[in-house]
Design an enzyme around this catalytic site. Sequence first.
Site, PDB file in Angstrom:
ATOM      1  N   GLN A  70      26.355  67.695 -12.956  1.00  0.00           N
ATOM      2  CA  GLN A  70      25.341  68.879 -13.093  1.00  0.00           C
ATOM      3  C   GLN A  70      24.874  69.572 -11.845  1.00  0.00           C
ATOM      4  O   GLN A  70      24.559  70.519 -11.861  1.00  0.00           O
ATOM      5  CB  GLN A  70      23.932  68.122 -13.609  1.00  0.00           C
ATOM      6  CG  GLN A  70      23.948  67.569 -15.144  1.00  0.00           C
ATOM      7  CD  GLN A  70      22.867  66.955 -15.635  1.00  0.00           C
ATOM      8  OE1 GLN A  70      21.684  66.822 -15.000  1.00  0.00           O
ATOM      9  NE2 GLN A  70      22.782  66.185 -16.676  1.00  0.00           N
ATOM     10  N   ARG A  92      18.693  71.912 -21.602  1.00  0.00           N
ATOM     11  CA  ARG A  92      19.914  71.029 -21.870  1.00  0.00           C
ATOM     12  C   ARG A  92      20.864  71.535 -22.863  1.00  0.00           C
ATOM     13  O   ARG A  92      21.985  71.155 -22.583  1.00  0.00           O
ATOM     14  CB  ARG A  92      19.051  69.738 -22.765  1.00  0.00           C
ATOM     15  CG  ARG A  92      19.865  68.561 -23.386  1.00  0.00           C
ATOM     16  CD  ARG A  92      19.213  67.658 -24.050  1.00  0.00           C
ATOM     17  NE  ARG A  92      18.967  68.032 -25.405  1.00  0.00           N
ATOM     18  CZ  ARG A  92      18.829  67.266 -26.526  1.00  0.00           C
ATOM     19  NH1 ARG A  92      18.812  65.854 -26.097  1.00  0.00           N
ATOM     20  NH2 ARG A  92      18.890  67.625 -27.664  1.00  0.00           N
ATOM     21  N   TYR A 131      27.863  59.454 -18.417  1.00  0.00           N
ATOM     22  CA  TYR A 131      28.049  59.623 -19.681  1.00  0.00           C
ATOM     23  C   TYR A 131      28.841  60.707 -20.100  1.00  0.00           C
ATOM     24  O   TYR A 131      29.325  60.821 -21.276  1.00  0.00           O
ATOM     25  CB  TYR A 131      26.581  59.768 -20.595  1.00  0.00           C
ATOM     26  CG  TYR A 131      25.950  61.155 -20.091  1.00  0.00           C
ATOM     27  CD1 TYR A 131      26.274  62.198 -20.635  1.00  0.00           C
ATOM     28  CD2 TYR A 131      24.645  60.883 -19.305  1.00  0.00           C
ATOM     29  CE1 TYR A 131      25.465  63.351 -20.178  1.00  0.00           C
ATOM     30  CE2 TYR A 131      24.012  61.904 -19.041  1.00  0.00           C
ATOM     31  CZ  TYR A 131      24.238  63.256 -19.481  1.00  0.00           C
ATOM     32  OH  TYR A 131      23.627  64.251 -18.916  1.00  0.00           O
ATOM     33  N   ARG A 220      16.272  57.608 -27.655  1.00  0.00           N
ATOM     34  CA  ARG A 220      16.506  58.546 -28.964  1.00  0.00           C
ATOM     35  C   ARG A 220      18.251  58.608 -28.923  1.00  0.00           C
ATOM     36  O   ARG A 220      18.791  59.149 -29.860  1.00  0.00           O
ATOM     37  CB  ARG A 220      16.073  59.888 -28.518  1.00  0.00           C
ATOM     38  CG  ARG A 220      16.599  60.460 -27.141  1.00  0.00           C
ATOM     39  CD  ARG A 220      15.965  61.983 -26.926  1.00  0.00           C
ATOM     40  NE  ARG A 220      15.777  62.259 -25.407  1.00  0.00           N
ATOM     41  CZ  ARG A 220      16.646  62.714 -24.613  1.00  0.00           C
ATOM     42  NH1 ARG A 220      17.715  63.094 -25.134  1.00  0.00           N
ATOM     43  NH2 ARG A 220      16.281  62.972 -23.332  1.00  0.00           N
ATOM     44  N   HIS A 280      12.251  58.078 -15.003  1.00  0.00           N
ATOM     45  CA  HIS A 280      11.185  58.836 -15.143  1.00  0.00           C
ATOM     46  C   HIS A 280       9.965  58.095 -15.720  1.00  0.00           C
ATOM     47  O   HIS A 280       9.124  58.359 -14.875  1.00  0.00           O
ATOM     48  CB  HIS A 280      11.508  59.938 -16.283  1.00  0.00           C
ATOM     49  CG  HIS A 280      12.857  60.734 -16.185  1.00  0.00           C
ATOM     50  ND1 HIS A 280      13.293  61.442 -14.973  1.00  0.00           N
ATOM     51  CD2 HIS A 280      13.994  61.028 -16.852  1.00  0.00           C
ATOM     52  CE1 HIS A 280      14.174  62.352 -14.875  1.00  0.00           C
ATOM     53  NE2 HIS A 280      14.914  61.711 -16.266  1.00  0.00           N
ATOM     54  N   ASP A 331      19.002  63.024 -10.043  1.00  0.00           N
ATOM     55  CA  ASP A 331      19.196  63.217 -11.277  1.00  0.00           C
ATOM     56  C   ASP A 331      20.088  64.511 -11.622  1.00  0.00           C
ATOM     57  O   ASP A 331      21.230  64.455 -11.449  1.00  0.00           O
ATOM     58  CB  ASP A 331      17.788  63.439 -11.787  1.00  0.00           C
ATOM     59  CG  ASP A 331      17.697  63.262 -13.459  1.00  0.00           C
ATOM     60  OD1 ASP A 331      18.707  63.150 -14.109  1.00  0.00           O
ATOM     61  OD2 ASP A 331      16.790  63.458 -14.073  1.00  0.00           O
TER      62      ASP A 331
END
Length: 462
Positions: A70, A92, A131, A220, A280, A331
């Site tokens: 990222q 996202r 991931y 989720r 978080h 993050d």
Amino acid sequence: METQPIPYKTFRFNQLWYNQAWLAPAFVCLDERGCILSISSETPTEAAAIEYVNGIALPGFQNAHSHAFQYAMAGLAEQHAPGTSDDFWTWREAMYQCALAVNPDEVEAIAAMLYAEMVRHGYSHVVEFHYLHHDKDGKPYNNLGEMGERMVAAAVTAGINITLIPVFYQKGGFGAEPQARQRRFISRTIEDYFHLLDDSAEIVKQHQHAKLGFSVHSLRAVDLEDIKSTYQQGPKNIPFHLHIAEQKKEIEDCLAYTQQRPVEWLLNNLPVNERFHLVHATHLSDEEVKNLAQAKADVVLCPSTEGNLGDGIFRMKDYVRYGGKWCIGTDSHIGINPLEEFRMIDYRQRLITNQRNTFEGNAAAYLVQTETTNGRVAMGLGDASPFEIDQAFHAVVYNAASPLLANTSNEKLMASIVYAADSAMVLGTIMHGRWIVKENRHVRNEVIQSAFAKAMQSIKNR
Ligand SMILES: [Zn+2]
């Protein structure tokens, strides 16, 4: 007669943060591996080659949450068309596009640049919450752990210590199948995930300064029964990380699906303890704040990313009152300066309470001490304090000649660093007893920067 190892090198710092106080001056004797033989304010009798550093040494900071790829989109999602809404979920989509764009060489180059920048800011360790497993079509690489191996290689290049956490990512939402654009992330079953974890363990074993953790992405992203089984059937001696309760919509979706809030579900269904690192945990009820703290779980706060994504404000003041444990991560890497993370942790409480006393006593000392201690647990390093005999010596060194720091008493020094220093006041970062960054320059600057530039040109997103 018992003989001690002969020191290979000795550093002499003006001050060193040691056992929750300043040692001044501080002589740190190291062996050839860069491990600590002794720490003292007395000149050592048997000191080979003393290096005098006009600096103030702190333990290296622990960055307990990273998605390295990222970094390629840091600063690129900040233009908002008039009349349109932009939130976490639209961000996202941009992130998914970035994830689909990068090949293994590019990921490694991006991660090496990012990790080098982390070291420049004083981080000595990073948790890579990883991931991005498969190729652009979603097909596993021949070497299932290919991308994780690249992360470890990047850490080796940058000279940072890494804890690789392969992430179990299975679903597109509560009870929903994954979407096509999530195809690089997916392990379909627990067996698939444990296979990935085993391969990652093999990679980590080959590197002296790499460790392993395990995880599920979030409530989720994995079937709830599989989350329970993953923890229960998983390794018993390494840290377990997961994202939780970051966005309000996630709370609503979880309530609709389980009739429980995310942290409530976790506390009701798993034996939450000090091995749990909850990333978080932004939106907590009164009960959840209290129960999470009492369970001795660790919350990984990512203030600059949480601010950037409009997540919300973690209930720090309440959590600390119950003795809750926390550390920090960067993050999305929109910010990678640990001092900014500390300030945001404190200032967001001040802004919502109209009070200044978020923490009792010496707030800066509390922030540094807590972050470095709990952060090490999140890495899987145990709870020993960072500067101990026989441990590798990793330190961030602030410039004692900076006008503000040069004219500050020891009593006010930590607060002056945490609340008023900028990255130009960092003299350098020492890893395993050697300068990796000095005066803002990484020892592998050229090779890391040119590989990063090449990757950025081929991705064409900047
Ligand atoms: Zn994250």
